[in-house]
Design an enzyme around this catalytic site. Structure first.
Site, PDB file in Angstrom:
ATOM      1  N   TRP A   5       0.833  -1.207   0.000  1.00 26.31           N
ATOM      2  CA  TRP A   5       0.000   0.000   0.000  1.00 26.31           C
ATOM      3  C   TRP A   5       0.864   1.251   0.000  1.00 26.31           C
ATOM      4  O   TRP A   5       0.674   2.159  -0.823  1.00 26.31           O
ATOM      5  CB  TRP A   5      -0.923   0.024   1.220  1.00 26.31           C
ATOM      6  CG  TRP A   5      -1.772   1.267   1.246  1.00 26.31           C
ATOM      7  CD1 TRP A   5      -2.991   1.443   0.680  1.00 26.31           C
ATOM      8  CD2 TRP A   5      -1.428   2.537   1.856  1.00 26.31           C
ATOM      9  NE1 TRP A   5      -3.445   2.735   0.875  1.00 26.31           N
ATOM     10  CE2 TRP A   5      -2.514   3.425   1.590  1.00 26.31           C
ATOM     11  CE3 TRP A   5      -0.338   3.004   2.573  1.00 26.31           C
ATOM     12  CZ2 TRP A   5      -2.512   4.748   2.038  1.00 26.31           C
ATOM     13  CZ3 TRP A   5      -0.328   4.338   3.008  1.00 26.31           C
ATOM     14  CH2 TRP A   5      -1.417   5.188   2.753  1.00 26.31           C
ATOM     15  N   TYR A  12       1.293   4.010  -3.094  1.00 26.53           N
ATOM     16  CA  TYR A  12       0.933   5.413  -2.864  1.00 26.53           C
ATOM     17  C   TYR A  12       2.108   6.324  -3.220  1.00 26.53           C
ATOM     18  O   TYR A  12       1.941   7.367  -3.860  1.00 26.53           O
ATOM     19  CB  TYR A  12       0.520   5.615  -1.405  1.00 26.53           C
ATOM     20  CG  TYR A  12      -0.036   6.994  -1.118  1.00 26.53           C
ATOM     21  CD1 TYR A  12      -1.344   7.324  -1.474  1.00 26.53           C
ATOM     22  CD2 TYR A  12       0.747   7.964  -0.502  1.00 26.53           C
ATOM     23  CE1 TYR A  12      -1.857   8.592  -1.217  1.00 26.53           C
ATOM     24  CE2 TYR A  12       0.242   9.235  -0.237  1.00 26.53           C
ATOM     25  CZ  TYR A  12      -1.054   9.539  -0.597  1.00 26.53           C
ATOM     26  OH  TYR A  12      -1.545  10.794  -0.348  1.00 26.53           O
ATOM     27  N   ASP A  47      -5.968  -0.633  -0.404  1.00 27.15           N
ATOM     28  CA  ASP A  47      -6.507   0.538   0.289  1.00 27.15           C
ATOM     29  C   ASP A  47      -7.970   0.307   0.662  1.00 27.15           C
ATOM     30  O   ASP A  47      -8.784  -0.133  -0.169  1.00 27.15           O
ATOM     31  CB  ASP A  47      -6.388   1.767  -0.611  1.00 27.15           C
ATOM     32  CG  ASP A  47      -6.905   3.017   0.048  1.00 27.15           C
ATOM     33  OD1 ASP A  47      -6.163   3.607   0.843  1.00 27.15           O
ATOM     34  OD2 ASP A  47      -8.057   3.397  -0.225  1.00 27.15           O
TER      35      ASP A  47
END
Length: 483
Positions: free
Chosen positions: A421, A425, A441
């Site tokens: 994650w 990002y 997410d």
């Protein structure tokens, strides 16, 4: 890069803004090259030559149009091939890499020889890396001469030239005028504290959403919004100042005010600003792909021109991502604000909302882990932040585009406490991968109504190569619905 002359000519006849920055047209009878949106009378097809990059047009003897001003065109490199060697290297060149390093050093960053680099760039753009670097410097200098009152010495150095003599010689060689004479012919300059430059983009631009995303995930005192303007402090290569940005009414331009302290690093700051605001995106192409999915179609229609906010500093963004692990956006923003107050020096600006500079990796790396825990982190998260800061400060992790995306992600994932994650990002925002997708997410899975990351991956497969934009639309849909 192959261009279809028939399609290019149809685009300039229509003055189609979607092609602005994707190619340039040289007119044989005038010796001028223009953007596809130039308002001058459309030349006959037999008088047009088409180029994928401004440097290629100038290498063929054309000079930039004073009406449409090619230096204001959105970036020519498409964002759908970020892993291409030639395009990666061109991005580094346009970020000012060749102002500080020679061709061999730049080639080594990508694992090539200088000969291989040169061949890759010539094959893709038709000009050499040196010609690209010279054109970038000249076009920035031309913009500064037109839009500011900076002294000639400041213009030369801000544009990346090592000396005023070299600047004057190359400017005269390319444009047939010395810089002083060109400035007099350009008319009245803009006055401001520092400089105000206009950065072009392909419409539409969902500015309120972009500004809100940046401020909502930034640190209070580092970033702020005042009316329609976005404000933030900036640290770059030892220079510290501030910027403000707001759209120009009825124009596809973003007016960016840059404090005088940052003028010496303009050549490196401007590409970062374009990435921060995602100004080189192709909204029409992105929307066409995403709207083919019935789930995304209404979201795309509700917010045309949604951009993936970038980052001015890779460490700052990665720190924000780690602080956001398994907590709400509000909680992460609160933590980020504590870090800014603890590790970001005080800022003195004419904008009361800007009080701190963002935390720098070197300073966080020196902090005891207990100091990080005292800011509200768990032992494990504090250790992850410390390891991240030491990796960036020590040069083993580059999150500012100096290495390929795959390499940066591999090194990022080696840090304990950083998983898919966080990596995705960071890839979305700092590494500018338009296809990055944080499938694990919670908001993404909630908006897609799935319970497993694998299901989210499967649902987003048809969005390639724009999955990062799909994720933004999903997050926005939750906020709009109050989720």
């Amino acid at each position: 890069m192959q261009l279809d002359p028939i399609q290019c000519y149809e685009a300039i006849k229509a003055r189609d803004a979607r092609f602005d920055g994707r190619f340039f047209v040289g007119v044989s009878t005038t010796g001028v090259y223009c953007r596809p949106v130039c308002t001058a009378r459309t030349p006959g097809r037999d008088r047009c030559r088409f180029f994928a990059h401004a440097a290629a047009a100038e290498d063929s003897g054309f000079r930039p149009c004073l009406r449409c001003r090619p230096e204001l065109a959105p970036g020519a490199a498409p964002v759908d091939a970020p892993r291409s060697a030639a395009r990666w290297i061109v991005g580094r060149i346009e970020s000012g890499a060749m102002n500080d390093a020679d061709l061999e050093s730049l080639a080594r960053e990508y694992g090539l020889s200088s000969r291989q680099l040169r061949r890759a760039v010539v094959g893709e753009f038709g000009v050499t890396p040196v010609q690209l670097a010279q054109t970038r410097r000249l076009l920035l200098a031309k913009q500064l001469l037109t839009e500011t009152r900076l002294p000639m010495t400041a213009v030369a150095h801000a544009s990346g030239f090592s000396s005023v003599r070299r600047f004057n010689a190359l400017f005269g060689e390319r444009y047939g005028l010395n810089p002083q004479r060109f400035r007099r012919s350009s008319g009245e300059s803009l006055a401001s504290e520092g400089v105000t430059l206009r950065l072009a983009y392909r419409p539409p631009l969902a500015w309120p959403d972009l500004r809100g995303f940046l401020v909502g995930r930034g640190a209070a005192g580092v970033e702020a919004a005042e009316g329609d303007r976005y404000l933030r402090t900036v640290s770059l290569e030892g220079r510290r100042g501030w910027i403000t940005a707001a759209p120009v009414a009825a124009r596809n331009l973003l007016a960016v005010e840059i404090s005088s302290e940052l003028v010496p690093v303009l050549a490196k700051l401007l590409p970062r600003l374009r990435r921060l605001f995602d100004l080189d995106a192709h909204p029409a192409a992105i929307a066409q792909t995403l709207a083919a999915d019935a789930r995304l179609a209404p979201m795309v229609a509700a917010c045309p021109g949604l951009r993936v906010a970038g980052a001015l500093d890779g460490f700052e963004l990665a720190l924000r991502a780690v602080l956001g692990q398994q907590v709400t956006v509000k909680a992460a923003t609160t933590l980020f604000g504590r870090f800014a107050r603890a590790f970001g020096d005080a800022a003195q600006t004419p904008h009361p909302a800007l009080m701190y500079f963002a935390p720098q990796a070197a300073r966080v790396a020196e902090a005891p882990v207990q100091q990080l825990i005292d800011l509200g982190l768990t032992q494990r998260r504090a250790q992850t932040v410390s390891d991240l800061a030491r990796a960036v400060a020590g040069g083993t992790l580059d999150l500012d585009g100096g290495t390929r995306i795959e390499t940066a992600l591999e090194r990022l994932l080696e840090i304990p406490g950083i998983g898919p994650w966080t990596a995705q990002y960071v890839a979305m925002r700092a590494l500018r991968d338009p296809d990055a997708f944080p499938s694990s997410d919670y908001g993404v899975m909630k908006a897609l109504d799935v319970v497993r990351p694998a299901h989210a991956q499967q649902a987003a497969e048809g969005w390639r190569p724009w999955r990062a934009y799909g994720a933004l639309h999903l997050w926005r849909s939750l906020a709009f619905a109050g989720g």
